[in-house]
Design an enzyme around this catalytic site. Structure first.
Site, short mmCIF file in Angstrom:
data_model
loop_
_atom_site.label_atom_id
_atom_site.label_comp_id
_atom_site.label_asym_id
_atom_site.label_seq_id
_atom_site.Cartn_x
_atom_site.Cartn_y
_atom_site.Cartn_z
N HIS A 1 7.56 -30.95 -0.78
CA HIS A 1 8.36 -31.60 0.27
C HIS A 1 9.61 -32.12 -0.41
CE1 HIS A 1 4.96 -31.75 3.07
NE2 HIS A 1 4.21 -32.21 2.09
N HIS B 1 -11.07 -27.68 4.08
CA HIS B 1 -10.47 -28.97 3.75
C HIS B 1 -11.28 -30.02 4.51
CE1 HIS B 1 -6.65 -31.68 3.39
NE2 HIS B 1 -7.72 -32.42 3.58
N ASN C 1 -0.91 -23.27 6.78
CA ASN C 1 -0.33 -24.34 7.62
C ASN C 1 1.19 -24.33 7.64
OD1 ASN C 1 -0.28 -25.22 4.92
ND2 ASN C 1 -0.24 -27.36 5.52
N ASP D 1 -2.96 -27.17 -5.22
CA ASP D 1 -2.55 -27.67 -3.92
C ASP D 1 -1.04 -27.96 -3.95
OD1 ASP D 1 -2.48 -28.46 -1.33
OD2 ASP D 1 -3.65 -30.29 -1.58
#
Ligand code: DOR
Ligand code: ZN
Length: 389
Positions: A271, A177, A94, A267
């Site tokens: 950020h 997911h 992603n 995971d």
């Protein structure tokens, strides 16, 4: 030949006191060092007082490269991995330009070859219509999102027929997911297609039960084991993550299901703090994952063999990754050296990850990876990277 001596090494699901013999990037064998071995040795590495684990494998990592390298890149992300005892990471698709075509995959592979310091593998993303691209790229694994998450708007698939088509067209591992009711739904689609899937970050006992009942595999993220909505007060805006944190009761219930967890995967989703405060979901996890488990071991909440298996051998088995995940002749000499007594306090600004924060800020952890060997070379020792790192 290098010899690692005096350590307790993880072998066939237990810890034994044997030496490890290494030639170039591979393990030659294990056993007791004899006099003639010493003559042949170019380097003797003393692992007294340490556990030696196969280099850990983290099957769920977002390295953000290319596209969002201000929050992580192949170099910073793999440094974080190596500091945490992890020598193989599987990167998620992603990105701002998702990994859904052969060109994008090749671009990532090239960049990683140049910038990454450990082994990086790539999950290839499913879209509503990239069946030909998947055939062309022939990746080792696919990632299918049934949930709209960070940068994954174009990756989200809700149409059952399309999910089915992906499952029938690809015979290697598919990671899904799915959240809440979608877990049950996707497991039954997989059953209908007579195939197995791997469920990403299952946060509850119920979801683990579903994966086991249907013969699929699961992974659990450290934050679902160690954080709950109780921590939201302190974390405030930083607590956002998909799947969201569960209640303290649900978190405790997850611990009743440890035996049914197939592997631990971070995971790792970095950020910046600014982005977190503006609502971005995800936590960095590469540098705290193993220590959290070791700390739980020190508190007699977890079994050390369980930890080693769930973080090395099991991920390799699930994703069919040859020659990694075990300390055995012919396998890569990827090793994590663990000091069970080493205490440290998590401080975001001291971490290798570019995002420089952690949901476990200020936590005192007992148990740490203190040295990492990657392909026969010691690359990390006591907080420092060696040579070119
Ligand atoms: O919290 C999350 N962050 N969950 C995901 O599924 C994606 C990830 C990200 O890429 O930031
Ligand atoms: Zn993720």
């Amino acid at each position: 030949m290098k010899i690692i001596t005096n350590g307790k090494i993880f072998f066939k699901n237990q810890f034994i006191e044997e030496d490890i013999f290494i030639e170039k990037d591979r393990i030659l064998g294990i056993g007791h060092t004899q006099k003639h071995d010493l003559r042949m040795a170019t380097e003797i590495i003393d692992a007294k007082g340490l556990l030696v684990l196969p280099g850990l494998i983290d099957v769920h990592v977002h390295l953000r490269d290319p596209g969002q390298t201000y929050k992580e890149d192949f170099t910073s992300g793999t440094r974080a991995a190596l500091a945490g005892g992890i020598t193989t990471v599987m990167d998620m698709p992603n990105n701002t330009k998702p990994t859904v075509t052969l060109d994008r995959l090749e671009e990532k592979e090239e960049w990683a070859a140049e910038k990454a310091l450990c082994d990086v593998r790539f999950h290839f993303g499913c879209t509503n219509n990239n069946f030909n691209e998947i055939k062309q790229a022939n990746p080792n694994s696919l990632k299918l999102y049934m949930f709209k998450t960070t940068q994954a708007q174009d990756l989200c698939i809700t149409d059952e027929k399309i999910i089915e088509k992906h499952m029938l067209n690809f015979n290697k591992k598919i990671v899904v997911h799915a959240e809440d009711n979608d877990v049950e739904k996707v497991c039954s689609i997989a059953q209908k297609c007579k195939r197995k899937i791997h469920l990403a970050h299952t946060p509850t006992r119920k979801q683990i039960d579903i994966t086991k009942r249907t013969g699929n595999t699961n992974e659990v993220a450290p934050h679902h084991l160690f954080l709950s909505t109780k921590d939201q007060e302190q974390l405030g805006k930083l607590s956002g993550v998909h799947p969201h944190l569960r209640t303290e009761e649900e978190r405790k219930d997850l611990w009743n299901k440890l035996d049914d967890i197939d592997c631990i995967a971070t995971d790792h989703a970095p950020h910046t703090l600014e982005e977190k405060r503006a609502g971005a979901a995800g936590f960095p996890g590469l540098e705290t994952s193993l220590s959290l488990m070791l700390d739980a071991y020190n508190k007699r909440l977890m079994n050390i063999n369980w930890i080693a298996g769930r973080m090395s051998e099991n991920p390799a088995k699930i994703f069919n990754l040859p020659h990694i995940g075990r300390i055995e002749s012919g396998y890569y000499a990827n090793l994590a050296f663990i000091d069970l007594k080493k205490e440290w306090v998590v401080k975001g600004n001291e971490l290798e990850t570019k995002c420089k924060w952690s949901p476990f800020e200020g936590k005192l952890l007992k148990g740490k990876n203190v040295r990492t060997m990657y392909k026969g070379k010691l690359v990390y020792e006591n907080g420092e990277f060696i040579d070119a790192y």
